[in-house]
Design a protein around this motif. Structure first.
Motif, PDB file in Angstrom:
ATOM      1  N   ARG A  56       0.787  -1.230   0.000  1.00 53.71           N
ATOM      2  CA  ARG A  56       0.000   0.000   0.000  1.00 53.71           C
ATOM      3  C   ARG A  56       0.824   1.287   0.000  1.00 53.71           C
ATOM      4  O   ARG A  56       0.317   2.325   0.397  1.00 53.71           O
ATOM      5  CB  ARG A  56      -0.929  -0.018   1.230  1.00 53.71           C
ATOM      6  CG  ARG A  56      -1.901  -1.206   1.252  1.00 53.71           C
ATOM      7  CD  ARG A  56      -2.826  -1.176   0.045  1.00 53.71           C
ATOM      8  NE  ARG A  56      -3.653  -2.353  -0.088  1.00 53.71           N
ATOM      9  CZ  ARG A  56      -4.973  -2.357   0.008  1.00 53.71           C
ATOM     10  NH1 ARG A  56      -5.623  -1.244   0.272  1.00 53.71           N
ATOM     11  NH2 ARG A  56      -5.660  -3.461  -0.151  1.00 53.71           N
ATOM     12  N   CYS A  57       2.077   1.206  -0.398  1.00 59.56           N
ATOM     13  CA  CYS A  57       2.909   2.408  -0.351  1.00 59.56           C
ATOM     14  C   CYS A  57       4.053   2.296  -1.352  1.00 59.56           C
ATOM     15  O   CYS A  57       4.424   1.195  -1.749  1.00 59.56           O
ATOM     16  CB  CYS A  57       3.479   2.602   1.052  1.00 59.56           C
ATOM     17  SG  CYS A  57       4.548   1.241   1.575  1.00 59.56           S
ATOM     18  N   TYR A 107       2.210  -3.484   3.740  1.00 63.38           N
ATOM     19  CA  TYR A 107       0.880  -3.922   3.299  1.00 63.38           C
ATOM     20  C   TYR A 107      -0.244  -3.071   3.901  1.00 63.38           C
ATOM     21  O   TYR A 107      -1.416  -3.310   3.639  1.00 63.38           O
ATOM     22  CB  TYR A 107       0.661  -5.392   3.656  1.00 63.38           C
ATOM     23  CG  TYR A 107       1.323  -6.352   2.697  1.00 63.38           C
ATOM     24  CD1 TYR A 107       0.625  -6.882   1.606  1.00 63.38           C
ATOM     25  CD2 TYR A 107       2.653  -6.728   2.853  1.00 63.38           C
ATOM     26  CE1 TYR A 107       1.229  -7.756   0.726  1.00 63.38           C
ATOM     27  CE2 TYR A 107       3.268  -7.605   1.970  1.00 63.38           C
ATOM     28  CZ  TYR A 107       2.551  -8.116   0.904  1.00 63.38           C
ATOM     29  OH  TYR A 107       3.158  -8.985   0.018  1.00 63.38           O
ATOM     30  N   GLY A 108       0.119  -2.103   4.725  1.00 69.93           N
ATOM     31  CA  GLY A 108      -0.886  -1.233   5.322  1.00 69.93           C
ATOM     32  C   GLY A 108      -1.715  -1.904   6.395  1.00 69.93           C
ATOM     33  O   GLY A 108      -2.865  -1.506   6.638  1.00 69.93           O
ATOM     34  N   LEU A 117      -0.015   2.907   8.968  1.00 69.98           N
ATOM     35  CA  LEU A 117      -0.313   4.307   8.631  1.00 69.98           C
ATOM     36  C   LEU A 117       0.899   5.080   8.106  1.00 69.98           C
ATOM     37  O   LEU A 117       0.756   6.190   7.611  1.00 69.98           O
ATOM     38  CB  LEU A 117      -0.861   5.026   9.872  1.00 69.98           C
ATOM     39  CG  LEU A 117      -2.119   4.428  10.502  1.00 69.98           C
ATOM     40  CD1 LEU A 117      -2.528   5.231  11.723  1.00 69.98           C
ATOM     41  CD2 LEU A 117      -3.260   4.364   9.500  1.00 69.98           C
ATOM     42  N   ALA A 118       2.098   4.512   8.221  1.00 75.61           N
ATOM     43  CA  ALA A 118       3.307   5.242   7.824  1.00 75.61           C
ATOM     44  C   ALA A 118       3.874   4.779   6.491  1.00 75.61           C
ATOM     45  O   ALA A 118       4.373   5.571   5.709  1.00 75.61           O
ATOM     46  CB  ALA A 118       4.373   5.113   8.912  1.00 75.61           C
ATOM     47  N   GLY A 119       3.804   3.478   6.244  1.00 74.47           N
ATOM     48  CA  GLY A 119       4.399   2.961   5.024  1.00 74.47           C
ATOM     49  C   GLY A 119       5.910   2.889   5.126  1.00 74.47           C
ATOM     50  O   GLY A 119       6.491   3.007   6.209  1.00 74.47           O
ATOM     51  N   SER A 120       6.559   2.711   3.980  1.00 81.99           N
ATOM     52  CA  SER A 120       8.006   2.507   3.941  1.00 81.99           C
ATOM     53  C   SER A 120       8.799   3.762   4.271  1.00 81.99           C
ATOM     54  O   SER A 120       9.737   3.739   5.059  1.00 81.99           O
ATOM     55  CB  SER A 120       8.417   1.991   2.565  1.00 81.99           C
ATOM     56  OG  SER A 120       9.808   1.936   2.426  1.00 81.99           O
TER      57      SER A 120
END
Length: 373
Positions: A56-57, A107-108, A117-120
């Motif tokens: 997701r990011c 993967y969120g 909520l932050a991602g990579s």
């Protein structure tokens, strides 16, 4: 070679100066295992990203830049703080944060390091004092604030390390941070992973003058520029700098000349843009930090090929378990903007901040400037 930079480093051909001085067998295997783990981890994520399209990011990979995080993994203590740029996975694992939560974050999922909520790019793991961020030069300035707090609280045995790319030095806040760290002799280590490119722009088109390490000296900061794919050299330099910082000897800047194999943001390659030559890519892949070190370990018989096979098997098991953990986890339940806060409870803020009545404000009041303005 008088000056180490990306332009003249290509002249060395194959790097042959790796030395195991002050690095025993146990440490050598630990450094190698971490670098291999990071590389295989990045390759697995890269392979899975497409065509599944479940992450997701955006992801910025650090394949080719394993030496610095491997060294920090062996040097830093639990109480030390580590701040990273957006190419964060190596630093995250360096601070012994769990791979399972890294994958879940991509993967969120709510089981991720930051509840998905932050991602990579902005992943953190506060429990282990690790924080990354997408703001250019943000890692340096926030790390500086942490180092200041150490001095204020007289935690002189703790250090702060901030990792960043050479493009961070395009920002004024970086040099301001360097200057203040020097002025107050703060326990902070600046680590520049100079991979030459800010997206597609080479350093020679953006930065004038001498190397970043040389310029740091004008602020009174001790510094050094080295070949960043020699993990033994990187380890020795970082160990020396961190030990000195613990003793109150002030900041240090280490510029490591290294290279990313992936595109600026992955997993797709961006070589079609034509900003990198085949000769350049060939040089850096021939001087892969893992391959260079593996050759030495096999030659010195610290490892045999079957040992490497067993290490790979163990790493693949951890990677597969992390994928399973991430995919089976649930997504966070978000019903309102307030749910996007990692923590809804703010007792400290509630204590400090006060609500003021609107009657306290007068839109027609006279504006009085202090004298001298």
């Amino acid at each position: 070679m008088k000056l180490i930079n990306h332009e003249n480093i290509l002249k060395i051909g194959k790097y042959k100066k790796i030395s195991l001085a002050n690095i025993n067998k146990k440490l050598a295997i630990k450094l190698y295992t971490f670098m291999l783990k990071l590389r295989l981890c990045e390759e697995a994520i890269e392979k899975e990203y497409h065509p599944a399209d479940e992450m997701r990011c955006p992801v910025h990979f650090c394949s080719g830049e394993e030496a610095v995080p491997a060294s920090l993994n062996s040097i830093l203590k639990s109480g030390d703080y580590l701040f990273s740029h957006h190419r964060s996975h190596g630093y995250y694992l360096a601070k012994k944060a769990p791979m399972t939560k890294l994958f879940a974050e991509l993967y969120g999922k709510k089981t991720g390091a930051n509840s998905g909520l932050a991602g990579s790019q902005d992943i953190s793991y506060a429990k282990n004092n690790f924080f990354s961020g997408a703001i250019l030069a943000g890692a340096a300035s926030i790390a500086l604030g942490t180092a200041i707090s150490f001095e204020m609280k007289r935690r002189n045995n703790k250090v702060v390390v901030t990792g960043f790319g050479e493009a961070a030095t395009d920002q004024g806040i970086f040099w301001e941070s360097l200057n203040y760290a020097s002025l107050k002799k703060l326990p902070i280590i600046f680590v520049c992973e100079n991979n030459n490119y800010s997206t597609f722009s080479p350093q020679s088109k953006r930065l004038g003058g001498t190397s970043i390490a040389e310029r740091a000296k004008s602020f009174g900061v001790k510094s050094k520029s080295i070949f960043g794919n020699d993990v033994c050299l990187v380890y020795r330099e970082l160990l020396k700098a961190i030990l000195n910082a613990r003793k109150g000897k002030g900041p240090f800047l280490l510029e490591t000349i290294t290279y990313r194999y992936s595109g600026h943001v992955g997993p797709l390659s961006d070589e079609f843009v034509g900003y990198r030559s085949k000769k350049e890519i060939s040089f850096w892949k021939k001087n892969c930090p893992i391959t260079l070190f593996e050759e030495i370990l096999l030659k010195k018989k610290y490892l045999i090929k079957n040992d490497i096979k067993n290490i790979r098997t163990k790493i693949y098991h951890e990677i597969n378990s992390s994928f399973t953990y991430a995919k089976k986890s649930d997504f966070p339940n978000i019903n309102s903007l307030e749910d996007l806060n990692l923590n809804k409870e703010t007792p400290v803020a509630n204590k400090i901040l006060k609500d003021l009545e609107q009657t306290n404000f007068d839109s027609d009041q006279k504006v009085i400037l202090p004298k001298g303005y």
